[in-house]
Design a protein around this motif. Structure first.
Motif, PDB file in Angstrom:
ATOM      1  N   TRP A 280     -21.468 -41.866  15.253  1.00  0.00           N
ATOM      2  CA  TRP A 280     -22.846 -41.371  15.199  1.00  0.00           C
ATOM      3  C   TRP A 280     -23.224 -41.061  13.749  1.00  0.00           C
ATOM      4  N   ASP A 281     -22.350 -40.356  13.056  1.00  0.00           N
ATOM      5  CA  ASP A 281     -22.504 -40.112  11.611  1.00  0.00           C
ATOM      6  C   ASP A 281     -23.871 -39.537  11.253  1.00  0.00           C
ATOM      7  N   GLN A 282     -24.325 -38.565  12.052  1.00  0.00           N
ATOM      8  CA  GLN A 282     -25.633 -37.959  11.791  1.00  0.00           C
ATOM      9  C   GLN A 282     -25.473 -36.513  11.309  1.00  0.00           C
ATOM     10  N   GLY A 283     -24.483 -36.292  10.462  1.00  0.00           N
ATOM     11  CA  GLY A 283     -24.273 -34.952   9.945  1.00  0.00           C
ATOM     12  C   GLY A 283     -25.312 -34.562   8.918  1.00  0.00           C
ATOM     13  N   SER A 284     -25.436 -33.256   8.700  1.00  0.00           N
ATOM     14  CA  SER A 284     -26.372 -32.762   7.698  1.00  0.00           C
ATOM     15  C   SER A 284     -25.762 -32.935   6.308  1.00  0.00           C
ATOM     16  N   GLY A 285     -26.624 -33.135   5.337  1.00  0.00           N
ATOM     17  CA  GLY A 285     -26.162 -33.278   3.965  1.00  0.00           C
ATOM     18  C   GLY A 285     -26.997 -34.281   3.196  1.00  0.00           C
ATOM     19  N   PRO A 286     -26.804 -34.349   1.882  1.00  0.00           N
ATOM     20  CA  PRO A 286     -27.617 -35.237   1.033  1.00  0.00           C
ATOM     21  C   PRO A 286     -27.569 -36.690   1.450  1.00  0.00           C
ATOM     22  N   SER A 287     -26.401 -37.182   1.908  1.00  0.00           N
ATOM     23  CA  SER A 287     -26.315 -38.605   2.272  1.00  0.00           C
ATOM     24  C   SER A 287     -27.218 -38.934   3.440  1.00  0.00           C
ATOM     25  N   THR A 288     -27.390 -37.972   4.365  1.00  0.00           N
ATOM     26  CA  THR A 288     -28.308 -38.160   5.486  1.00  0.00           C
ATOM     27  C   THR A 288     -29.750 -37.975   5.038  1.00  0.00           C
ATOM     28  N   TRP A 289     -30.027 -36.902   4.331  1.00  0.00           N
ATOM     29  CA  TRP A 289     -31.397 -36.592   3.928  1.00  0.00           C
ATOM     30  C   TRP A 289     -31.980 -37.664   3.011  1.00  0.00           C
ATOM     31  N   LEU A 290     -31.142 -38.232   2.145  1.00  0.00           N
ATOM     32  CA  LEU A 290     -31.619 -39.221   1.181  1.00  0.00           C
ATOM     33  C   LEU A 290     -31.486 -40.653   1.694  1.00  0.00           C
ATOM     34  N   LYS A 291     -31.019 -40.814   2.924  1.00  0.00           N
ATOM     35  CA  LYS A 291     -30.988 -42.112   3.617  1.00  0.00           C
ATOM     36  C   LYS A 291     -30.126 -43.158   2.892  1.00  0.00           C
ATOM     37  N   PHE A 292     -28.914 -42.740   2.457  1.00  0.00           N
ATOM     38  CA  PHE A 292     -28.028 -43.679   1.774  1.00  0.00           C
ATOM     39  C   PHE A 292     -27.642 -44.843   2.693  1.00  0.00           C
ATOM     40  N   THR A 293     -27.415 -44.548   3.978  1.00  0.00           N
ATOM     41  CA  THR A 293     -27.056 -45.611   4.922  1.00  0.00           C
ATOM     42  C   THR A 293     -28.191 -46.606   5.086  1.00  0.00           C
ATOM     43  N   TYR A 294     -29.404 -46.107   5.168  1.00  0.00           N
ATOM     44  CA  TYR A 294     -30.569 -46.994   5.283  1.00  0.00           C
ATOM     45  C   TYR A 294     -30.699 -47.882   4.047  1.00  0.00           C
ATOM     46  N   ILE A 295     -30.519 -47.291   2.876  1.00  0.00           N
ATOM     47  CA  ILE A 295     -30.620 -48.060   1.626  1.00  0.00           C
ATOM     48  C   ILE A 295     -29.537 -49.128   1.573  1.00  0.00           C
TER      49      ILE A 295
END
Length: 407
Positions: A280-295
């Protein structure tokens, strides 16, 4: 309701033609027109309904799913029996129909005829509204409780609004938006009743002067263009009476769920931890907020996931851009609710997955979208947009039935 039933029939035919399912799932009935609605989170909901909740740290666990919908499936199943797939699909479509009906009444009371009718149409043909038409998901039930709580508040049934709001906060992680939206709208109503508050240049009404409370009628009237200022809201917050504070009961749903998790699993926010589990990898933190996975997905130029994620990102962006119209047409309470119910999934997802579905909860946005389309010139723009949206609805339904994670 006739339009909803027609759409549900058409979409079920689409599901029957395009469905691809695994025959290993014990919940499936063997009928493609029904099995095609049973994908994604549906399995989790039925497992919870059958066996209750479990939690294993750092693994995908059922406590990531809030309890109202699966417990309703358990209750219905214990009374009527039957396969969970059938119970879940029937519950989903009935809740979806009821949500559309309540939204229609709410919009009809606040918008002129053409704008109200268009707002209802926008909700019906929104590309992700197939989650209201038979999918074993909680979206229809959450929308019903959210709109229902605000309708009760507008009728000055504060404690009932809080009670229904509690089902919303125990139904989805974004339910906290209902509790806050109800509170802000209650204060806004209080400010509108204050003799010291002038709305849209007018003076206080007789009801305000006498201290009485006049519920807003359910007859069709245009939305009031003037609303209290933020200063007036803050002043009104200090004059809230015990009866009006009944809307605070809405927080009890989330509090009860967190209390259950604390008692049984030692962590009141275990659902947050479960969402961060691998896969799921939907934890809180900068990588989620800044959408690194989407990028990363965009940079790898993976066509299918990129298109699905971009569609949801655009749906979220369009909803956010309409928040200004919500503020001007519907006031602070509905703006606070819409902002939070959009911000939580947009900020909290690593790649916008799920945002398209969560926009369904932002019902004030659909109201102002309908109003804007009804006023668009030339007139054919409205029908073009609704037609394209309807085509998107059929496409998304077909993809979902085919087993594609569309939202």
């Amino acid at each position: 309701m006739a339009t909803f039933a027609l759409l549900a029939t058409v979409l079920t035919l689409v599901v029957a033609v395009t469905a691809v399912v695994s025959r290993d799932d014990p919940y499936l009935t063997g009928k493609l027109w029904l099995d095609g609605w049973f994908h994604g989170d549906a399995v989790w909901y039925c497992r919870i309904a059958d066996a209750g909740y479990s939690y294993t740290p750092r693994q995908q666990s059922s406590i990531a799913f809030f309890p109202v919908f699966p417990m309703l499936l358990r209750g219905i199943g214990s009374v009527f029996g039957g396969n969970c797939e059938i119970t879940g699909s029937v519950t989903g479509v009935v809740a979806g129909a009821a949500a559309v009906l309540v939204f229609a009444g709410w919009a009809w009371a606040r918008l002129p005829r053409a704008e109200g009718a268009t707002a209802i149409a926008v909700l019906l043909v929104y590309p992700y509204s197939f989650f209201l038409h038979g999918a074993v998901y909680s979206d229809g039930l959450f929308l019903l409780t959210a709109v229902g709580a605000f309708v009760l508040l507008e009728q000055r049934m504060y404690w009932l609004a809080g009670l229904v709001g509690a089902f919303a906060t125990a139904g989805r992680p974004v339910g906290v938006a209902v509790a806050i939206g109800l509170f802000v709208r209650m204060i806004e109503i209080r400010a509108e009743q204050s003799p010291a508050t002038s709305i849209g240049g007018g003076g206080p009404t007789g009801a305000a002067e006498s201290g009485g409370v006049t519920p807003r009628p359910l007859t069709r009237t245009p939305a009031t263009p003037g609303h209290p200022t933020l200063r007036a809201l803050l002043s009104a917050a200090g004059t809230v009476r015990p009866r009006e504070a009944g809307v605070l009961l809405s927080a009890a749903g989330l509090a009860g769920w967190c209390g259950y998790l604390w008692w049984h699993f030692g962590n009141p926010l275990a659902f947050v931890a479960a969402q961060a589990a691998p896969g799921w990898d939907q934890g809180s933190g900068p990588s989620t907020w800044l959408k690194f996975t989407y990028i990363e997905t965009i940079s790898r130029r993976l066509a299918n996931p990129t298109m699905l994620l971009n569609a949801q990102a655009l749906a979220g962006l369009a909803a956010v851009l309409l928040l200004g119209h919500v503020r001007r047409r519907l006031g602070w309470g509905y703006t606070a609710y819409s902002f939070l119910v959009l911000a939580i999934p947009i900020v909290g997802t690593k790649d916008f997955m799920g945002v398209g579905r969560y926009v369904l909860a932002a019902f004030p946005v659909f109201a102002v979208a309908g109003a804007a389309l009804a006023l668009a010139r030339p007139h054919w723009v409205r029908f073009l947009v609704l037609g394209l949206s309807g085509a998107g609805l059929i496409l998304q339904t077909a993809l979902f039935a085919h087993g594609v994670e569309v939202s």
